[in-house]
Design an enzyme around this catalytic site. Structure first.
Site, PDB file in Angstrom:
ATOM      1  N   GLY A   9       0.843  -1.196   0.000  1.00 37.99           N
ATOM      2  CA  GLY A   9       0.000   0.000   0.000  1.00 37.99           C
ATOM      3  C   GLY A   9       0.878   1.245   0.000  1.00 37.99           C
ATOM      4  N   ASP A  35       2.449  -1.784  -4.360  1.00 41.17           N
ATOM      5  CA  ASP A  35       1.082  -1.316  -4.530  1.00 41.17           C
ATOM      6  C   ASP A  35       0.404  -2.249  -5.536  1.00 41.17           C
ATOM      7  OD1 ASP A  35      -1.348   0.517  -4.852  1.00 41.17           O
ATOM      8  OD2 ASP A  35      -0.141   1.594  -3.366  1.00 41.17           O
ATOM      9  N   ARG A  36      -0.874  -1.991  -5.788  1.00 39.52           N
ATOM     10  CA  ARG A  36      -1.654  -2.930  -6.603  1.00 39.52           C
ATOM     11  C   ARG A  36      -1.308  -2.785  -8.088  1.00 39.52           C
ATOM     12  NH1 ARG A  36      -5.183   0.142  -9.192  1.00 39.52           N
ATOM     13  NH2 ARG A  36      -5.929   2.020  -8.162  1.00 39.52           N
ATOM     14  N   THR A  98      -4.605  -2.563   7.673  1.00 39.80           N
ATOM     15  CA  THR A  98      -5.810  -2.353   6.864  1.00 39.80           C
ATOM     16  C   THR A  98      -7.052  -2.696   7.684  1.00 39.80           C
ATOM     17  OG1 THR A  98      -4.487  -3.034   4.979  1.00 39.80           O
ATOM     18  CG2 THR A  98      -6.864  -3.030   4.655  1.00 39.80           C
ATOM     19  N   HIS A 153     -13.940  10.444  10.411  1.00 41.59           N
ATOM     20  CA  HIS A 153     -12.742  10.239   9.579  1.00 41.59           C
ATOM     21  C   HIS A 153     -12.861  11.054   8.296  1.00 41.59           C
ATOM     22  CE1 HIS A 153     -12.111   6.653  12.126  1.00 41.59           C
ATOM     23  NE2 HIS A 153     -10.843   6.759  11.767  1.00 41.59           N
ATOM     24  N   LYS A 157     -12.415   7.627   3.472  1.00 48.23           N
ATOM     25  CA  LYS A 157     -12.393   6.344   4.182  1.00 48.23           C
ATOM     26  C   LYS A 157     -13.575   5.498   3.750  1.00 48.23           C
ATOM     27  CE  LYS A 157     -12.085   4.182   8.745  1.00 48.23           C
ATOM     28  NZ  LYS A 157     -11.040   3.228   8.347  1.00 48.23           N
ATOM     29  N   GLY A 163     -12.880   0.333  11.723  1.00 49.62           N
ATOM     30  CA  GLY A 163     -12.376  -0.868  12.413  1.00 49.62           C
ATOM     31  C   GLY A 163     -12.078  -0.576  13.870  1.00 49.62           C
ATOM     32  N   THR A 164     -11.629   0.627  14.162  1.00 54.03           N
ATOM     33  CA  THR A 164     -11.336   1.000  15.557  1.00 54.03           C
ATOM     34  C   THR A 164     -12.618   1.052  16.374  1.00 54.03           C
ATOM     35  OG1 THR A 164      -9.467   2.302  14.808  1.00 54.03           O
ATOM     36  CG2 THR A 164     -10.289   2.779  17.010  1.00 54.03           C
TER      37      THR A 164
HETATM   38  P1  NAD Z   1      -5.176   4.940   0.810  1.00 46.01           P
HETATM   39  O1  NAD Z   1      -6.373   4.731  -0.075  1.00 46.01           O
HETATM   40  O2  NAD Z   1      -4.517   6.277   0.839  1.00 46.01           O
HETATM   41  O3  NAD Z   1      -4.032   3.887   0.412  1.00 46.01           O
HETATM   42  C1  NAD Z   1      -4.282   2.531   0.169  1.00 46.01           C
HETATM   43  C2  NAD Z   1      -3.236   2.048  -0.828  1.00 46.01           C
HETATM   44  O4  NAD Z   1      -3.333   0.621  -0.906  1.00 46.01           O
HETATM   45  C3  NAD Z   1      -3.454   2.611  -2.243  1.00 46.01           C
HETATM   46  O5  NAD Z   1      -2.241   3.112  -2.771  1.00 46.01           O
HETATM   47  C4  NAD Z   1      -3.959   1.400  -3.006  1.00 46.01           C
HETATM   48  O6  NAD Z   1      -3.641   1.419  -4.383  1.00 46.01           O
HETATM   49  C5  NAD Z   1      -3.215   0.281  -2.277  1.00 46.01           C
HETATM   50  N1  NAD Z   1      -3.784  -1.040  -2.540  1.00 46.01           N
HETATM   51  C6  NAD Z   1      -5.093  -1.367  -2.704  1.00 46.01           C
HETATM   52  N2  NAD Z   1      -5.188  -2.687  -2.982  1.00 46.01           N
HETATM   53  C7  NAD Z   1      -3.935  -3.183  -2.992  1.00 46.01           C
HETATM   54  C8  NAD Z   1      -3.394  -4.468  -3.233  1.00 46.01           C
HETATM   55  N3  NAD Z   1      -4.176  -5.531  -3.523  1.00 46.01           N
HETATM   56  N4  NAD Z   1      -2.057  -4.641  -3.149  1.00 46.01           N
HETATM   57  C9  NAD Z   1      -1.249  -3.592  -2.874  1.00 46.01           C
HETATM   58  N5  NAD Z   1      -1.708  -2.333  -2.642  1.00 46.01           N
HETATM   59  C10 NAD Z   1      -3.033  -2.148  -2.696  1.00 46.01           C
HETATM   60  O7  NAD Z   1      -5.634   4.497   2.252  1.00 46.01           O
HETATM   61  P2  NAD Z   1      -4.954   4.866   3.670  1.00 46.01           P
HETATM   62  O8  NAD Z   1      -5.574   6.070   4.224  1.00 46.01           O
HETATM   63  O9  NAD Z   1      -3.476   4.761   3.531  1.00 46.01           O
HETATM   64  O10 NAD Z   1      -5.506   3.658   4.554  1.00 46.01           O
HETATM   65  C11 NAD Z   1      -5.186   2.319   4.215  1.00 46.01           C
HETATM   66  C12 NAD Z   1      -5.857   1.366   5.201  1.00 46.01           C
HETATM   67  O11 NAD Z   1      -5.290   1.554   6.496  1.00 46.01           O
HETATM   68  C13 NAD Z   1      -7.372   1.583   5.371  1.00 46.01           C
HETATM   69  O12 NAD Z   1      -7.987   0.318   5.518  1.00 46.01           O
HETATM   70  C14 NAD Z   1      -7.474   2.383   6.658  1.00 46.01           C
HETATM   71  O13 NAD Z   1      -8.710   2.195   7.313  1.00 46.01           O
HETATM   72  C15 NAD Z   1      -6.336   1.755   7.438  1.00 46.01           C
HETATM   73  N6  NAD Z   1      -5.765   2.556   8.524  1.00 46.01           N
HETATM   74  C16 NAD Z   1      -5.359   1.859   9.608  1.00 46.01           C
HETATM   75  C17 NAD Z   1      -4.715   2.496  10.640  1.00 46.01           C
HETATM   76  C18 NAD Z   1      -4.197   1.668  11.796  1.00 46.01           C
HETATM   77  O14 NAD Z   1      -3.652   2.247  12.756  1.00 46.01           O
HETATM   78  N7  NAD Z   1      -4.326   0.335  11.741  1.00 46.01           N
HETATM   79  C19 NAD Z   1      -4.503   3.875  10.577  1.00 46.01           C
HETATM   80  C20 NAD Z   1      -4.929   4.580   9.452  1.00 46.01           C
HETATM   81  C21 NAD Z   1      -5.547   3.896   8.405  1.00 46.01           C
END
Ligand code: NAD
Length: 249
Positions: A9, A35-36, A98, A153, A157, A163-164
């Site tokens: 990601g 990334d994807r 994620t 958020h 999102k 999830g939190t």
């Molecule tokens: P974002 O949309 O900015 O980034 C997600 C990235 O993942 C994108 O670049 C997308 O192309 C890539 N992606 C999608 N499918 C993929 C795959 N199959 N393989 C590789 N890459 C892939 O999102 P974000 O704001 O960075 O958030 C990402 C995730 O993290 C969300 O699910 C969000 O809820 C979660 N999150 C978790 C926490 C935590 O503390 N656990 C904190 C913030 C966000």
């Protein structure tokens, strides 16, 4: 020895921040940024990382094969089962940040955790981790109060409730009685309030992420902690409650 890290990601908000913070920390060595397939970031280098850092690619298995110690994923929910399966096949510790997973993804996590150390946490901040461990006690002291969880958020999102919020609900004595409310607006990094409402009084406990830095810092702390652990499913509470195992241990 530094922790050899793969970030999945890496073209997104959280993945990019984790990669930038890891690159600035001598405890880490970035061996893969993923990334994807088809994503605009493929083949590019993240600003601020320099020429020595890997370019973003869609070859997760290739990156894991470059001696990776830990893979960290912040992507979209459909990615996570594949990340966990690939990490298990490569024998690499796996940290999933994620959110929004379904039962099939959770089954993949259980499969993977039989082979590798795995940590799935909807929120890697220290504040929410501490709140998760204390919330049950507060709820028991406020027995009979109605409970609601309100979260806000950024507008992009995808999952709601977050999830939190769901993890906070599961930490309460009666998860089925919790009411959820979600706000999606602007660029908010994430606010969660647990509201206990009684008669003539209420108690609110709020966590505010001031930026995404707290999640990235927690993820890197968890990655160091996870490296070298026995196979199994771990939580952020485990990370905060015991010291990091040195790589040589
Ligand atoms: P974002 O949309 O900015 O980034 C997600 C990235 O993942 C994108 O670049 C997308 O192309 C890539 N992606 C999608 N499918 C993929 C795959 N199959 N393989 C590789 N890459 C892939 O999102 P974000 O704001 O960075 O958030 C990402 C995730 O993290 C969300 O699910 C969000 O809820 C979660 N999150 C978790 C926490 C935590 O503390 N656990 C904190 C913030 C966000």
């Amino acid at each position: 020895m530094s922790c050899r890290l793969v970030v999945v990601g890496a073209g997104g908000r959280m993945g990019r921040l984790v990669a930038l913070r890891a690159a600035a920390d001598p405890a880490f060595h970035l061996v893969g940024l993923i990334d994807r397939p088809g994503h605009a970031s493929l083949g590019t280098r993240l600003d601020g990382l320099g020429e020595a850092a890997p370019a973003i690619s869609d070859d997760l298995r290739g990156a894991l094969a470059r001696g990776a110690d830990v893979v960290v994923e912040f992507a979209l929910a459909p990615a996570s089962a594949g990340t966990a399966d690939a990490a298990a096949a490569a024998g690499v510790a796996c940290l999933i940040g994620t959110t929004g997973h379904d039962d099939a993804a959770r089954a993949a996590f259980d499969r993977a955790a039989a082979h590798i150390p795995l940590l799935v946490a909807a929120n890697m901040s220290i504040g929410i981790t501490a709140l998760l461990s204390q919330l049950g006690g507060l709820a028991r002291a406020l027995d009979g109060f109605d409970v609601a969880i309100v979260e806000a958020h950024h507008a992009a999102k995808r999952d709601a409730p977050s999830g939190t919020a769901l993890a906070l609900g599961r930490a309460l004595p009666d998860p089925a009685a919790v009411r959820y409310s979600s706000i999606r607006a602007g660029s908010l990094p994430g606010t969660h309030t647990v509201l206990f409402a009684g008669t003539g009084e209420h108690v609110e406990v709020t966590h505010r992420a001031e930026s995404r830095e707290c999640f990235a810092a927690g993820a890197l702390r968890a990655a160091l902690w996870l490296r070298g652990r026995p196979a199994g499913c771990y939580t952020m509470q485990d990370v905060l409650s015991s010291p990091t195992v040195p790589a040589e241990a």
